[in-house]
Write a protein that holds these residues in place. Structure first.
Motif, PDB file in Angstrom:
ATOM      1  N   UNK A  94      32.308  -1.153   2.757  1.00 48.32           N
ATOM      2  CA  UNK A  94      33.611  -0.720   2.233  1.00 48.32           C
ATOM      3  C   UNK A  94      34.650  -0.625   3.340  1.00 48.32           C
ATOM      4  N   UNK A  95      34.240  -0.182   4.517  1.00 52.06           N
ATOM      5  CA  UNK A  95      35.174  -0.074   5.641  1.00 52.06           C
ATOM      6  C   UNK A  95      35.631  -1.462   6.073  1.00 52.06           C
ATOM      7  N   UNK A  96      34.699  -2.406   6.104  1.00 52.16           N
ATOM      8  CA  UNK A  96      35.083  -3.781   6.447  1.00 52.16           C
ATOM      9  C   UNK A  96      36.049  -4.344   5.403  1.00 52.16           C
ATOM     10  N   UNK A  97      35.783  -4.053   4.134  1.00 50.97           N
ATOM     11  CA  UNK A  97      36.663  -4.516   3.060  1.00 50.97           C
ATOM     12  C   UNK A  97      38.064  -3.911   3.204  1.00 50.97           C
ATOM     13  N   UNK A  98      38.121  -2.606   3.497  1.00 54.19           N
ATOM     14  CA  UNK A  98      39.413  -1.945   3.697  1.00 54.19           C
ATOM     15  C   UNK A  98      40.202  -2.608   4.812  1.00 54.19           C
ATOM     16  N   UNK A  99      39.538  -2.893   5.922  1.00 58.54           N
ATOM     17  CA  UNK A  99      40.235  -3.478   7.059  1.00 58.54           C
ATOM     18  C   UNK A  99      40.757  -4.883   6.742  1.00 58.54           C
ATOM     19  N   UNK A 100      40.003  -5.632   5.936  1.00 55.02           N
ATOM     20  CA  UNK A 100      40.453  -6.987   5.574  1.00 55.02           C
ATOM     21  C   UNK A 100      41.660  -6.957   4.636  1.00 55.02           C
ATOM     22  N   UNK A 101      41.756  -5.903   3.820  1.00 55.49           N
ATOM     23  CA  UNK A 101      42.801  -5.835   2.789  1.00 55.49           C
ATOM     24  C   UNK A 101      43.757  -4.657   3.008  1.00 55.49           C
ATOM     25  N   UNK A 102      43.767  -4.125   4.221  1.00 55.93           N
ATOM     26  CA  UNK A 102      44.494  -2.886   4.486  1.00 55.93           C
ATOM     27  C   UNK A 102      45.989  -2.999   4.198  1.00 55.93           C
ATOM     28  N   UNK A 103      46.554  -4.150   4.449  1.00 64.99           N
ATOM     29  CA  UNK A 103      48.013  -4.293   4.335  1.00 64.99           C
ATOM     30  C   UNK A 103      48.427  -4.958   3.013  1.00 64.99           C
TER      31      UNK A 103
END
Length: 289
Positions: free
Chosen positions: A191-200
């Motif tokens: 989930x953290x990796x997913x957040x970082x990929x879609x953070x913006x």
């Protein structure tokens, strides 16, 4: 070692610490620790003669049970603790406990800095449970053993090292710090990796939960247990980190930075930034804090 407590076998160990004024002001510090082997005759309470001596009842107590089980009454509520569990309680409130059978446990009485706030947050994270099994039980046991064994070898750790050890122990009890699964199946890490990929991009907790195959409520509980943040808070803080970088390293306008960091308007970005940082983006750009 002579330990004048009924039911405590004399192969047990108990050690005392007298913190310096520096430790009392700036560190976490132990006041007593031990490794007890007990029979079913062992019992203790806040009214015991030993407990009423000195500052015993002004500290936080931590038990780690290696074998056997213990019956406790903490602030009037009954509790049973078994091997493999940690018990944490505030000695300023009424307590009593006794061994149900032959029992082995290590213990630490400690205080300092924001110990009381750590204690409160640990219980909050554990839904009020004062006996629980931390995921890093082996590491917690290692830290306690390091403190006790250094005393046994008459090579006591320095106060600063004791403080670091206690802080590490408190963090282990507060946060679920399990290592990521070697097969990549750790959903929180995913989930953290997913957040970082879609953070913006437009991103919600529901989006992240769905991406890792969990319900939003279950995902939110697991995420906070592992990281100490709610998923929403984590997203906001990482966006603010990026905004700080852009404010101090580019000439992009505040409006451009707002949209570049996932906000849907300049107004929302300014409000969020000020709430988290204490100043507006424009003020931060002039004087980074």
């Amino acid at each position: 070692m002579l330990i004048p407590e009924k039911g405590v076998h004399q192969t047990s160990e108990r050690y005392f610490f007298t913190p310096s004024s520096l430790a009392r002001e700036l560190f976490y510090y132990p006041t007593r620790c031990g490794h007890y082997f007990c029979s079913s005759e062992y019992s203790f309470s806040h009214q015991s003669e030993i407990a009423r001596q000195g500052d015993h009842n002004q500290n936080i107590m931590l038990f780690l049970l290696q074998s056997g089980s213990m019956e406790l009454e903490l602030n009037g509520l009954p509790l049973t603790a078994c091997a493999g569990q940690v018990v944490l309680f505030d000695c300023r409130r009424p307590y009593r406990y006794h061994a149900r059978e032959r029992m082995e446990f290590t213990w630490l009485l400690f205080n300092g800095l924001n110990t009381q706030e750590f204690y409160r947050r640990i219980l909050l994270a554990r839904s009020g449970r004062q006996a629980f099994t931390p995921h890093e039980l082996t590491q917690a046991a290692f830290l306690l053993d390091r403190l006790i064994s250094s005393c046994a070898a008459q090579e006591r750790l320095s106060e600063s090292v004791c403080s670091q050890l206690i802080h590490r122990l408190l963090c282990l009890l507060l946060l679920d710090e399990r290592a990521a699964s070697p097969d990549g199946s750790d959903r929180i890490a995913q989930s953290i990796r997913y957040m970082h990929r879609h953070l913006y991009e437009p991103l919600t907790v529901q989006d992240v939960a769905a991406a890792v195959g969990l319900s939003p409520s279950h995902f939110s509980r697991e995420f906070k247990a592992r990281t100490g943040y709610s998923p929403y808070e984590y997203i906001i803080l990482r966006r603010i980190d990026r905004a700080k970088y852009l404010l101090t390293s580019t000439r992009q306008s505040v409006s451009e930075i707002a949209y570049a960091t996932g906000y849907n308007s300049e107004e929302n970005f300014i409000h969020s930034f000020r709430r988290q940082v204490g100043v507006t983006p424009g003020m931060f750009r002039k004087d980074p804090v």
